[in-house]
Design an enzyme around this catalytic site. Structure first.
Site, PDB file in Angstrom:
ATOM      1  N   CYS A   1       0.847  -1.327  -0.070  1.00  0.00           N
ATOM      2  CA  CYS A   1      -0.065   0.056  -0.073  1.00  0.00           C
ATOM      3  C   CYS A   1       0.896   1.368   0.030  1.00  0.00           C
ATOM      4  CB  CYS A   1      -1.003   0.062   1.348  1.00  0.00           C
ATOM      5  SG  CYS A   1      -0.341  -0.619   2.862  1.00  0.00           S
TER       6      CYS A   1
HETATM    7  N1  LIG Z   1      -4.177  -5.195   5.008  1.00  0.00           N
HETATM    8  C1  LIG Z   1      -3.673  -4.372   4.001  1.00  0.00           C
HETATM    9  O1  LIG Z   1      -3.791  -3.156   3.967  1.00  0.00           O
HETATM   10  C2  LIG Z   1      -2.765  -5.093   3.136  1.00  0.00           C
HETATM   11  C3  LIG Z   1      -2.381  -6.336   3.087  1.00  0.00           C
HETATM   12  N2  LIG Z   1      -1.504  -6.775   2.292  1.00  0.00           N
HETATM   13  C4  LIG Z   1      -0.934  -8.166   2.255  1.00  0.00           C
HETATM   14  O2  LIG Z   1      -1.908  -9.238   2.194  1.00  0.00           O
HETATM   15  C5  LIG Z   1      -1.663 -10.332   2.765  1.00  0.00           C
HETATM   16  C6  LIG Z   1      -2.586 -10.779   3.442  1.00  0.00           C
HETATM   17  O3  LIG Z   1      -2.796  -9.710   4.546  1.00  0.00           O
HETATM   18  P1  LIG Z   1      -4.181  -9.368   5.530  1.00  0.00           P
HETATM   19  O4  LIG Z   1      -5.308  -9.662   4.730  1.00  0.00           O
HETATM   20  O5  LIG Z   1      -3.909  -7.900   5.892  1.00  0.00           O
HETATM   21  O6  LIG Z   1      -3.943 -10.320   6.592  1.00  0.00           O
HETATM   22  P2  LIG Z   1      -5.154 -11.136   7.653  1.00  0.00           P
HETATM   23  O7  LIG Z   1      -4.270 -11.572   8.701  1.00  0.00           O
HETATM   24  O8  LIG Z   1      -6.305 -10.117   7.567  1.00  0.00           O
HETATM   25  O9  LIG Z   1      -5.596 -12.345   6.964  1.00  0.00           O
HETATM   26  C7  LIG Z   1      -4.537 -13.383   6.536  1.00  0.00           C
HETATM   27  C8  LIG Z   1      -5.548 -14.657   6.137  1.00  0.00           C
HETATM   28  O10 LIG Z   1      -4.651 -15.824   5.569  1.00  0.00           O
HETATM   29  C9  LIG Z   1      -4.883 -16.930   6.401  1.00  0.00           C
HETATM   30  N3  LIG Z   1      -3.617 -17.487   6.872  1.00  0.00           N
HETATM   31  C10 LIG Z   1      -2.490 -17.215   7.324  1.00  0.00           C
HETATM   32  N4  LIG Z   1      -1.308 -18.299   7.219  1.00  0.00           N
HETATM   33  C11 LIG Z   1      -1.882 -19.011   6.485  1.00  0.00           C
HETATM   34  C12 LIG Z   1      -1.631 -20.663   5.930  1.00  0.00           C
HETATM   35  N5  LIG Z   1      -0.268 -20.918   6.449  1.00  0.00           N
HETATM   36  N6  LIG Z   1      -2.457 -21.135   5.282  1.00  0.00           N
HETATM   37  C13 LIG Z   1      -3.413 -20.487   4.658  1.00  0.00           C
HETATM   38  N7  LIG Z   1      -4.084 -19.750   5.310  1.00  0.00           N
HETATM   39  C14 LIG Z   1      -3.243 -18.861   6.050  1.00  0.00           C
HETATM   40  C15 LIG Z   1      -5.414 -16.236   7.822  1.00  0.00           C
HETATM   41  O11 LIG Z   1      -5.940 -17.306   8.648  1.00  0.00           O
HETATM   42  P3  LIG Z   1      -5.987 -17.203  10.086  1.00  0.00           P
HETATM   43  O12 LIG Z   1      -6.957 -16.213  10.320  1.00  0.00           O
HETATM   44  O13 LIG Z   1      -6.173 -18.746  10.682  1.00  0.00           O
HETATM   45  O14 LIG Z   1      -4.634 -16.439  10.657  1.00  0.00           O
HETATM   46  C16 LIG Z   1      -6.269 -15.091   7.189  1.00  0.00           C
HETATM   47  O15 LIG Z   1      -7.353 -15.561   6.769  1.00  0.00           O
HETATM   48  C17 LIG Z   1      -0.365 -10.105   3.648  1.00  0.00           C
HETATM   49  O16 LIG Z   1       0.803 -10.686   2.859  1.00  0.00           O
HETATM   50  C18 LIG Z   1      -0.228  -8.754   3.459  1.00  0.00           C
HETATM   51  O17 LIG Z   1       0.928  -8.406   3.791  1.00  0.00           O
HETATM   52  C19 LIG Z   1      -1.075  -6.001   1.205  1.00  0.00           C
HETATM   53  C20 LIG Z   1      -1.311  -4.949   0.974  1.00  0.00           C
HETATM   54  C21 LIG Z   1      -2.289  -4.240   1.929  1.00  0.00           C
HETATM   55  C1  LIG Z   2      -0.503  -0.669   8.930  1.00  0.00           C
HETATM   56  C2  LIG Z   2       0.463  -1.788   8.729  1.00  0.00           C
HETATM   57  O1  LIG Z   2       1.023  -2.611   9.734  1.00  0.00           O
HETATM   58  N1  LIG Z   2       0.934  -1.921   7.302  1.00  0.00           N
HETATM   59  C3  LIG Z   2       1.403  -3.120   6.986  1.00  0.00           C
HETATM   60  C4  LIG Z   2       1.650  -2.961   5.257  1.00  0.00           C
HETATM   61  C5  LIG Z   2       0.498  -3.202   4.633  1.00  0.00           C
HETATM   62  C6  LIG Z   2       0.712  -3.747   3.466  1.00  0.00           C
HETATM   63  O2  LIG Z   2       0.930  -2.938   2.461  1.00  0.00           O
HETATM   64  O3  LIG Z   2       0.921  -4.809   2.975  1.00  0.00           O
HETATM   65  P1  LIG Z   2       2.060  -5.592   2.755  1.00  0.00           P
HETATM   66  O4  LIG Z   2       2.337  -6.318   4.170  1.00  0.00           O
HETATM   67  O5  LIG Z   2       1.544  -6.549   1.612  1.00  0.00           O
HETATM   68  O6  LIG Z   2       3.243  -5.036   2.198  1.00  0.00           O
HETATM   69  C7  LIG Z   2       2.925  -2.894   7.644  1.00  0.00           C
HETATM   70  O7  LIG Z   2       3.755  -1.692   7.690  1.00  0.00           O
HETATM   71  O8  LIG Z   2       3.586  -3.861   7.436  1.00  0.00           O
END
Ligand SMILES: NC(=O)C1=CN([C@@H]2O[C@H](COP(=O)(O)OP(=O)(O)OC[C@H]3O[C@@H](n4cnc5c(N)ncnc54)[C@H](OP(=O)(O)O)[C@@H]3O)[C@@H](O)[C@H]2O)C=CC1
Ligand SMILES: CC(=O)N[C@@H](CCC(=O)OP(=O)(O)O)C(=O)O
Length: 310
Positions: free
Chosen positions: A117
């Site tokens: 992000c």
């Molecule tokens: N949130 C954001 O703004 C952003 C997130 N991302 C990236 O997106 C990805 C997901 O993040 P986010 O959605 O925020 O994370 P969350 O923790 O909200 O969701 C992750 C999901 O993956 C599941 N999970 C974790 N480990 C495993 C595994 N070994 N096998 C199968 N499922 C698994 C979790 O299950 P459980 O509930 O059991 O832990 C959960 O449902 C990350 O790599 C993050 O860095 C990228 C950009 C922005």
């Molecule tokens: C607020 C907050 O914790 N933000 C995350 C980044 C969110 C994101 O861009 O996701 P990726 O992990 O996929 O890069 C951090 O700083 O690690």
């Protein structure tokens, strides 16, 4: 037959938002596993290998494992939202507007790394100025940012929303990434075309979705003759014809008393601003987005659509 899409991690923050965006679509078939089975490796492997496009919304290690599961199956294309592959030269970086050829690279790719992000904002501001020769080699870039707390996934959402959480966070706004080794620095450097890593200072505010990324610049240290107006013109030229990333006209940004971090909540667009005073020697470049929109799930759906159109 409609292409099959499997969101691995569909019950997490990013995965759920992608699902919401796909809700009304009849041009794709969503494969799904029950929430209780979300960590069932055999079931995931089966779904991953049945998909035309797998969208990984998992932590880095689980993403790497999922990619292993499909590596021998060339029928499956992958969009990974984690940090794991963003500077891997074998992957297309999923920021379609970052240069003129990127959308075509994404269209043709088997493996697409969805951007972080913060890097979406930072690269969106920096890369066009590097490409235009405005930002010289060695310029000491700083990136200061605030994110909505959903950026920290399920864990941070619980810490911010549940006062009884054992690690509840009560601060309305906090800095983190204090050792200056945040995992987004490499992708900002590589895809920002920088020869020197930026100093990146992230923070989180007590709002769910939204993001401001700031890149302040001293004009005296940029290419000779650079002005606030020429920087703005370079950004406008770079994003001409784009509908997701827009550059706010100077007359409009000059009249703004403040920038609201949640203005684009729920939207998949990004706005870029050039702030400062005409004729003065400094500008502040600002990107405004939703960390879960253009910063994550919105970009993933945009990339999926590009790949489906190939
Ligand atoms: N949130 C954001 O703004 C952003 C997130 N991302 C990236 O997106 C990805 C997901 O993040 P986010 O959605 O925020 O994370 P969350 O923790 O909200 O969701 C992750 C999901 O993956 C599941 N999970 C974790 N480990 C495993 C595994 N070994 N096998 C199968 N499922 C698994 C979790 O299950 P459980 O509930 O059991 O832990 C959960 O449902 C990350 O790599 C993050 O860095 C990228 C950009 C922005
Ligand atoms: C607020 C907050 O914790 N933000 C995350 C980044 C969110 C994101 O861009 O996701 P990726 O992990 O996929 O890069 C951090 O700083 O690690």
């Amino acid at each position: 037959m409609a292409p099959k899409i499997f969101i691995d991690g569909e019950h997490g923050t990013t995965g759920l938002q992608i699902r919401t965006r796909m809700a009304g679509r009849h041009d794709v078939e969503l494969l799904s596993i029950p929430e209780a089975e979300r960590r069932n490796a055999a079931m995931r492997e089966d779904m991953l290998n049945s998909a035309d496009i797998a969208i990984l919304c998992l932590p880095d290690d689980a993403s790497k494992e999922a990619v292993q599961m499909v590596s021998a199956n060339n029928n499956v294309r992958v969009i990974d939202t984690s940090t794991a592959f963003r500077v891997n030269p074998g992957w297309a970086y999923g920021f379609a507007e970052m240069d003129g050829a990127q959308a075509d690279r994404i269209r043709a790719a088997r493996f697409v790394a969805n951007p972080g992000c913060y890097p979406t904002g930072a690269i969106g501001l920096i890369r066009p100025l590097r490409a235009a020769g405005i930002l010289p080699d060695g310029y000491p870039i700083t990136v200061n940012a605030v994110s909505g707390y959903t950026g920290g996934g399920k864990q941070m959402i619980a810490q911010m929303e549940n006062p009884d959480h054992p690690d509840a966070i009560t601060a309305p706004h906090f800095l983190y990434g204090l050792p200056l080794t945040h995992k987004h620095v490499p992708e900002m450097t590589v895809h920002g075309l920088l020869d020197r890593a930026p100093i990146f200072s992230p923070s989180v505010g007590k709002f769910a979705q939204g993001m401001i990324v700031q890149v302040p610049l001293h004009l005296d240290d940029l290419a000779e003759g650079t002005t606030m107006e020429s920087i703005h013109a370079a950004l406008v030229a770079h994003y001409a014809g784009q509908d997701i990333v827009s550059v706010v006209p100077l007359a409009e940004s000059n009249a703004l008393p403040r920038v609201n971090a949640v203005e684009l909540e729920g939207k998949d667009t990004m706005k870029l601003f050039v702030f400062g005073t005409s004729g003065a020697s400094q500008v502040n470049l600002v990107a405004l987005l939703d960390n879960l929109g253009k910063g994550a799930s919105g970009a993933a759906v945009q990339n999926m659509d590009l790949m489906l159109a190939s």
